[in-house]
Design a protein around this motif. Structure first.
Motif, PDB file in Angstrom:
ATOM      1  N   VAL A 148       5.918   2.957   8.184  1.00 10.90           N
ATOM      2  CA  VAL A 148       5.419   4.336   8.230  1.00 10.90           C
ATOM      3  C   VAL A 148       6.337   5.228   7.408  1.00 10.90           C
ATOM      4  N   GLN A 149       5.729   6.212   6.752  1.00 13.11           N
ATOM      5  CA  GLN A 149       6.509   7.198   6.007  1.00 13.11           C
ATOM      6  C   GLN A 149       6.682   8.442   6.869  1.00 13.11           C
ATOM      7  N   LEU A 150       7.928   8.859   7.086  1.00 17.30           N
ATOM      8  CA  LEU A 150       8.184  10.104   7.815  1.00 17.30           C
ATOM      9  C   LEU A 150       8.339  11.243   6.823  1.00 17.30           C
TER      10      LEU A 150
ATOM     11  N   ALA B 273       8.315   1.207  -7.066  1.00 18.22           N
ATOM     12  CA  ALA B 273       7.698   2.403  -7.659  1.00 18.22           C
ATOM     13  C   ALA B 273       6.187   2.336  -7.500  1.00 18.22           C
ATOM     14  N   SER B 274       5.567   3.519  -7.456  1.00 19.00           N
ATOM     15  CA  SER B 274       4.106   3.617  -7.553  1.00 19.00           C
ATOM     16  C   SER B 274       3.813   4.356  -8.855  1.00 19.00           C
ATOM     17  N   GLY B 275       2.537   4.607  -9.140  1.00 15.46           N
ATOM     18  CA  GLY B 275       2.187   5.373 -10.323  1.00 15.46           C
ATOM     19  C   GLY B 275       1.433   4.536 -11.327  1.00 15.46           C
ATOM     20  N   LEU B 276       0.103   4.568 -11.171  1.00 16.42           N
ATOM     21  CA  LEU B 276      -0.805   3.851 -12.075  1.00 16.42           C
ATOM     22  C   LEU B 276      -0.446   2.383 -12.274  1.00 16.42           C
ATOM     23  N   VAL B 277      -0.256   1.721 -11.172  1.00 21.00           N
ATOM     24  CA  VAL B 277      -0.307   0.260 -11.165  1.00 21.00           C
ATOM     25  C   VAL B 277      -1.741  -0.013 -10.730  1.00 21.00           C
TER      26      VAL B 277
ATOM     27  N   VAL C 276      13.584   5.025   0.968  1.00 20.96           N
ATOM     28  CA  VAL C 276      13.542   6.457   0.657  1.00 20.96           C
ATOM     29  C   VAL C 276      12.723   6.664  -0.602  1.00 20.96           C
ATOM     30  N   ARG C 277      11.718   7.533  -0.513  1.00 20.50           N
ATOM     31  CA  ARG C 277      10.950   7.894  -1.719  1.00 20.50           C
ATOM     32  C   ARG C 277      11.653   9.056  -2.403  1.00 20.50           C
ATOM     33  N   LEU C 278      12.038   8.857  -3.656  1.00 20.66           N
ATOM     34  CA  LEU C 278      12.776   9.873  -4.410  1.00 20.66           C
ATOM     35  C   LEU C 278      12.100  10.127  -5.752  1.00 20.66           C
TER      36      LEU C 278
ATOM     37  N   VAL D 297       0.903   0.496  -4.502  1.00 24.73           N
ATOM     38  CA  VAL D 297      -0.364   0.784  -5.178  1.00 24.73           C
ATOM     39  C   VAL D 297      -1.124   1.788  -4.323  1.00 24.73           C
ATOM     40  N   GLY D 298      -1.567   2.878  -4.947  1.00 29.00           N
ATOM     41  CA  GLY D 298      -2.247   3.933  -4.199  1.00 29.00           C
ATOM     42  C   GLY D 298      -3.737   3.938  -4.454  1.00 29.00           C
ATOM     43  N   ARG D 299      -4.152   4.706  -5.478  1.00 29.79           N
ATOM     44  CA  ARG D 299      -5.582   4.967  -5.658  1.00 29.79           C
ATOM     45  C   ARG D 299      -6.420   3.726  -5.892  1.00 29.79           C
ATOM     46  N   ALA D 300      -5.863   2.722  -6.565  1.00 28.20           N
ATOM     47  CA  ALA D 300      -6.672   1.508  -6.811  1.00 28.20           C
ATOM     48  C   ALA D 300      -7.091   0.888  -5.474  1.00 28.20           C
TER      49      ALA D 300
ATOM     50  N   LEU E 128       0.855  -1.192   0.000  1.00 29.13           N
ATOM     51  CA  LEU E 128       0.000   0.000   0.000  1.00 29.13           C
ATOM     52  C   LEU E 128       0.890   1.241   0.000  1.00 29.13           C
ATOM     53  N   SER E 129       0.681   2.118  -0.987  1.00 30.55           N
ATOM     54  CA  SER E 129       1.461   3.356  -1.082  1.00 30.55           C
ATOM     55  C   SER E 129       0.989   4.336   0.002  1.00 30.55           C
ATOM     56  N   PRO E 130       1.909   5.130   0.564  1.00 28.63           N
ATOM     57  CA  PRO E 130       1.491   6.073   1.612  1.00 28.63           C
ATOM     58  C   PRO E 130       0.520   7.110   1.056  1.00 28.63           C
ATOM     59  N   MET E 131      -0.599   7.302   1.748  1.00 26.42           N
ATOM     60  CA  MET E 131      -1.596   8.293   1.289  1.00 26.42           C
ATOM     61  C   MET E 131      -2.193   9.032   2.473  1.00 26.42           C
ATOM     62  N   CYS E 132      -1.909  10.346   2.531  1.00 28.05           N
ATOM     63  CA  CYS E 132      -2.403  11.195   3.617  1.00 28.05           C
ATOM     64  C   CYS E 132      -3.914  11.105   3.736  1.00 28.05           C
ATOM     65  N   GLN E 133      -4.381  10.962   4.950  1.00 25.64           N
ATOM     66  CA  GLN E 133      -5.826  10.925   5.213  1.00 25.64           C
ATOM     67  C   GLN E 133      -6.314  12.231   5.845  1.00 25.64           C
TER      68      GLN E 133
ATOM     69  N   LEU F 272      11.441   7.467   4.293  1.00 23.54           N
ATOM     70  CA  LEU F 272      11.539   8.926   4.322  1.00 23.54           C
ATOM     71  C   LEU F 272      10.924   9.468   3.037  1.00 23.54           C
ATOM     72  N   HIS F 273      10.049  10.457   3.178  1.00 16.80           N
ATOM     73  CA  HIS F 273       9.479  11.107   1.995  1.00 16.80           C
ATOM     74  C   HIS F 273      10.496  12.121   1.478  1.00 16.80           C
ATOM     75  N   GLY F 274      11.170  11.744   0.412  1.00 11.84           N
ATOM     76  CA  GLY F 274      12.195  12.631  -0.148  1.00 11.84           C
ATOM     77  C   GLY F 274      11.812  13.125  -1.532  1.00 11.84           C
ATOM     78  N   ALA F 275      10.504  13.086  -1.853  1.00  9.74           N
ATOM     79  CA  ALA F 275      10.056  13.453  -3.204  1.00  9.74           C
ATOM     80  C   ALA F 275       8.921  14.472  -3.125  1.00  9.74           C
ATOM     81  N   ASN F 276       8.157  14.591  -4.226  1.00  6.89           N
ATOM     82  CA  ASN F 276       6.958  15.453  -4.275  1.00  6.89           C
ATOM     83  C   ASN F 276       7.189  16.865  -3.741  1.00  6.89           C
ATOM     84  N   GLY F 277       8.429  17.363  -3.861  1.00  6.93           N
ATOM     85  CA  GLY F 277       8.710  18.741  -3.466  1.00  6.93           C
ATOM     86  C   GLY F 277       8.843  18.941  -1.972  1.00  6.93           C
TER      87      GLY F 277
ATOM     88  N   GLU G 123       0.656   6.671   5.906  1.00  9.75           N
ATOM     89  CA  GLU G 123       0.828   7.996   5.282  1.00  9.75           C
ATOM     90  C   GLU G 123       1.937   8.856   5.884  1.00  9.75           C
ATOM     91  N   CYS G 124       2.298   9.891   5.142  1.00  5.30           N
ATOM     92  CA  CYS G 124       3.331  10.835   5.557  1.00  5.30           C
ATOM     93  C   CYS G 124       3.026  11.398   6.950  1.00  5.30           C
ATOM     94  N   THR G 125       3.977  11.202   7.850  1.00  4.39           N
ATOM     95  CA  THR G 125       3.803  11.518   9.270  1.00  4.39           C
ATOM     96  C   THR G 125       4.888  12.518   9.664  1.00  4.39           C
TER      97      THR G 125
HETATM   98  C1  LIG Z   1      -5.122  10.872  -1.373  1.00  2.25           C
HETATM   99  C2  LIG Z   1      -3.658  10.738  -1.660  1.00  2.25           C
HETATM  100  C3  LIG Z   1      -2.740  11.023  -0.667  1.00  2.25           C
HETATM  101  C4  LIG Z   1      -1.365  10.868  -0.897  1.00  2.25           C
HETATM  102  N1  LIG Z   1      -0.480  11.067   0.123  1.00  2.25           N
HETATM  103  C5  LIG Z   1       0.824  10.746  -0.046  1.00  2.25           C
HETATM  104  C6  LIG Z   1       1.715  10.704   1.059  1.00  2.25           C
HETATM  105  O1  LIG Z   1       1.329  10.876   2.225  1.00  2.25           O
HETATM  106  N2  LIG Z   1       3.025  10.437   0.794  1.00  2.25           N
HETATM  107  C7  LIG Z   1       3.479  10.156  -0.474  1.00  2.25           C
HETATM  108  O2  LIG Z   1       4.670   9.918  -0.656  1.00  2.25           O
HETATM  109  N3  LIG Z   1       2.638  10.127  -1.519  1.00  2.25           N
HETATM  110  C8  LIG Z   1       1.321  10.374  -1.331  1.00  2.25           C
HETATM  111  N4  LIG Z   1       0.455  10.230  -2.369  1.00  2.25           N
HETATM  112  C9  LIG Z   1       0.953   9.635  -3.646  1.00  2.25           C
HETATM  113  C10 LIG Z   1       0.729   8.106  -3.645  1.00  2.25           C
HETATM  114  O3  LIG Z   1       1.462   7.454  -2.615  1.00  2.25           O
HETATM  115  C11 LIG Z   1       1.151   7.485  -4.985  1.00  2.25           C
HETATM  116  O4  LIG Z   1       2.537   7.661  -5.163  1.00  2.25           O
HETATM  117  C12 LIG Z   1       0.417   8.109  -6.167  1.00  2.25           C
HETATM  118  O5  LIG Z   1      -0.974   8.207  -5.901  1.00  2.25           O
HETATM  119  C13 LIG Z   1       0.632   7.313  -7.451  1.00  2.25           C
HETATM  120  O6  LIG Z   1       0.239   5.966  -7.284  1.00  2.25           O
HETATM  121  P1  LIG Z   1      -1.215   5.433  -7.784  1.00  2.25           P
HETATM  122  O7  LIG Z   1      -1.309   5.756  -9.254  1.00  2.25           O
HETATM  123  O8  LIG Z   1      -1.203   3.958  -7.509  1.00  2.25           O
HETATM  124  O9  LIG Z   1      -2.267   6.153  -6.998  1.00  2.25           O
HETATM  125  C14 LIG Z   1      -0.909  10.432  -2.165  1.00  2.25           C
HETATM  126  C15 LIG Z   1      -1.851  10.172  -3.176  1.00  2.25           C
HETATM  127  C16 LIG Z   1      -3.199  10.296  -2.934  1.00  2.25           C
HETATM  128  C17 LIG Z   1      -4.182   9.952  -4.030  1.00  2.25           C
END
Ligand SMILES: Cc1cc2nc3c(=O)[nH]c(=O)nc-3n(C[C@H](O)[C@H](O)[C@H](O)COP(=O)(O)O)c2cc1C
Length: 353
Positions: free
Chosen positions: A99-101, A299-303, A231-233, A322-325, A21-26, A178-183, A57-59
Motif C-alpha cells: 500500500v502507498q501511504l 520507476a513508472s512512466g510509459l512502460v 519511497v516514491r521520489l 505499470v500504471g495506465r496500461a 501495479l503502480s499506485p493509482m487513486c480510484q 511513502l508517496h514522496g513525489a508529485n508535489g 493507491e495513495c491512502t
Molecule cells: C488514474 C491515476 C491515478 C493515479 N494515482 C496515483 C497515486 O495514487 N499515487 C501515485 O504515486 N501516483 C499515482 N498516479 C501515477 C501512476 O502511479 C504512474 O506513476 C503514472 O501514471 C505513470 O505511469 P504509466 O505511464 O504506466 O501510467 C496515478 C495515475 C493515474 C493515471
C-alpha cells in the motif's frame, strides 16, 4: 540472468517478479475512507493478472492529508478491517499486497476528477473542504492557501505516519510505500520552490531534507524490521531553480540510510508548469544515475509495450511499475510475459486458449 520475471528480495520479502501495479487513486472509498467493493473487484482482477506486487493507491495517513474526500485512509479501525479484506484478496489470487501511504500537503482538499472535467478545484468549506498544511503558505495552482506547518503540526504528522504504518501491518500488507513525489508533503519540503522556511526544516538541501528523513524514521518505527519500505521520489523537479538530479541522488542515498529499501522514481509535478516527459520509459532512464545512491531503484512512466520491460530491467532499473496500461487491461502483464497461457494464466481461464 536477471529478467523482468526474476524474483527480487527486499528485506525478508521475496517478490515473485519485477513488474508491479503502480499506485493509482480510484477516488472510490466509502464516506469513512474504507475500501469498497470497487476496490476488491479492481485490485482483485489486476492481482490475478500476473503482476508480482500490487501497490494499492495513495491512502491518507490523516483526514486532512487526503487529496479528496473519496481517498482511502488508514487511520481508523474500520479502515484497517476493509484493507485487511483487500490485502487478503490480492494475496489469495497470487500477488503481493502493498500500500502507498500519502500525506498530500498543499495538494489536499480538492474534488474528485470526474466532477470537474479533470481539473483540480478546491472543495468549498461548506462542502466539507479543509485547509491544507504545507511547509510554506504557497498554494498549488488553484487550490486552497495552505497553513504553514508548525513544529506541533509536524509532530502530529509524524505520529499519523507511524500509526498508519502500524495499521498497514495490521491489515496484512507486506510492503509499504511513502508517496514522496508529485508535489505531496515530502516533495514540498524538499523543493526550494515550495519550502521557503527559515527554521531548521528549511534552507539548504540538508535543512530541507530534515523533516522528510523524520517521515521515513516515523514509518520505520511503526513498520516491522523484516518488511520493506519503498519511497516514491521525483528524479528532478524539471523546473528552473527546482530540485536537480544531483540533489535527488543525495536525497535517495539519505533515505536509504534512514531505512528505505527501494526508490521508486517519477518526475516533475510539483507545479503545473513542471516539464512533462512523454517518451516511453522516461523515468526509468534516470535509473542508472540513482543506482549510485546504493539502494534498489524502480520507476513508472510509459512502460506500456512488452519490449519496454526488457529495455528497463535490469539495464535501467531493478523493477518497473505499470500504471495506465494495466488500467486499460488487467491482464497486461500476463500478455507481456508471452509464456504458454496454460502455465501462466489462472487455471479457471485455460479453456479460453
Ligand atoms: C488514474 C491515476 C491515478 C493515479 N494515482 C496515483 C497515486 O495514487 N499515487 C501515485 O504515486 N501516483 C499515482 N498516479 C501515477 C501512476 O502511479 C504512474 O506513476 C503514472 O501514471 C505513470 O505511469 P504509466 O505511464 O504506466 O501510467 C496515478 C495515475 C493515474 C493515471
Amino acid at each position: 540472468m536477471t529478467t523482468p520475471w526474476t524474483p527480487i528480495r527486499l528485506r525478508d520479502l521475496s517478490v515473485p517478479n519485477r513488474v508491479w501495479l503502480s499506485p493509482m487513486c480510484q477516488y472510490s472509498a466509502d464516506r469513512d475512507g474504507a475500501p469498497t467493493d470497487w476496490h476488491l473487484a479492481h485490485y482483485g482482477a489486476r492481482a490475478a493478472g500476473g503482476v508480482g506486487m500490487v501497490v494499492v493507491e495513495c491512502t491518507g495517513v490523516a483526514p486532512d492529508m487526503r487529496t479528496t474526500s473519496r481517498d482511502l485512509g488508514l487511520y481508523t479501525d474500520e479502515q484497517v478491517a476493509g484493507h485487511r479484506r483487500l490485502a487478503d484478496v490480492i494475496r489469495s489470487v497470487g500477488s503481493i499486497p502493498a500500500v502507498q501511504l500519502g500525506a498530500a500537503g498543499r495538494k489536499s482538499s480538492h474534488g474528485v476528477p470526474w466532477d470537474n472535467a479533470g481539473t483540480r478545484s478546491p472543495i468549498p468549506p461548506e462542502d466539507g473542504g479543509w485547509q491544507p498544511l504545507a511547509p510554506s503558505p504557497i498554494p498549488f495552482a488553484g487550490l486552497a492557501l495552505p497553513a504553514e506547518m508548525s513544529t506541533k503540526d509536524g509532530t502530529r504528522v509524524l505520529e499519523d505516519l507511524e500509526r498508519s504504518a502500524r495499521n498497514a501491518h495490521r491489515a496484512g500488507y507486506e510492503a509499504l510505500e511513502l508517496h514522496g513525489a508529485n508535489g505531496y508533503l515530502l516533495h514540498e519540503f524538499l523543493s526550494p520552490l515550495a519550502n521557503h522556511r527559515t527554521d531548521a526544516w528549511g534552507g539548504d538541501l540538508a535543512g530541507r531534507l530534515r523533516f522528510p528523513l523524520r517521515m521515513i524514521e516515523a514509518l520505520r518505527a511503526g513498520w516491522p524490521e523484516d518488511k520493506p519500505l519503498l519511497v516514491r521520489l521525483p528524479a528532478a523537479d524539471l523546473l528552473e531553480d527546482g530540485l536537480t538530479e544531483d540533489d535527488m541522488v543525495t536525497v535517495a542515498a539519505a533515505m536509504g540510510g534512514a531505512g528505505a529499501d527501494l526508490i521508486d522514481l517519477v518526475s516533475g509535478a510539483l507545479t503545473p508548469k513542471a516539464l512533462r516527459l512523454t517518451e516511453p520509459l522516461h523515468n526509468a532512464r534516470f535509473g542508472p544515475r540513482f543506482r549510485a545512491a546504493g539502494v534498489p531503484v524502480a520507476a513508472s512512466g510509459l512502460v506500456s509495450e512488452p519490449h519496454h520491460l526488457d529495455e528497463a530491467v535490469p539495464g535501467l532499473v531493478d523493477a518497473v511499475l505499470v500504471g495506465r496500461a494495466i488500467l486499460r487491461d488487467p491482464y497486461w502483464a500476463l500478455r507481456a510475459r508471452g509464456a504458454d497461457p496454460r502455465e501462466s494464466w489462472p487455471k479457471q481461464y485455460h479453456r479460453a486458449f
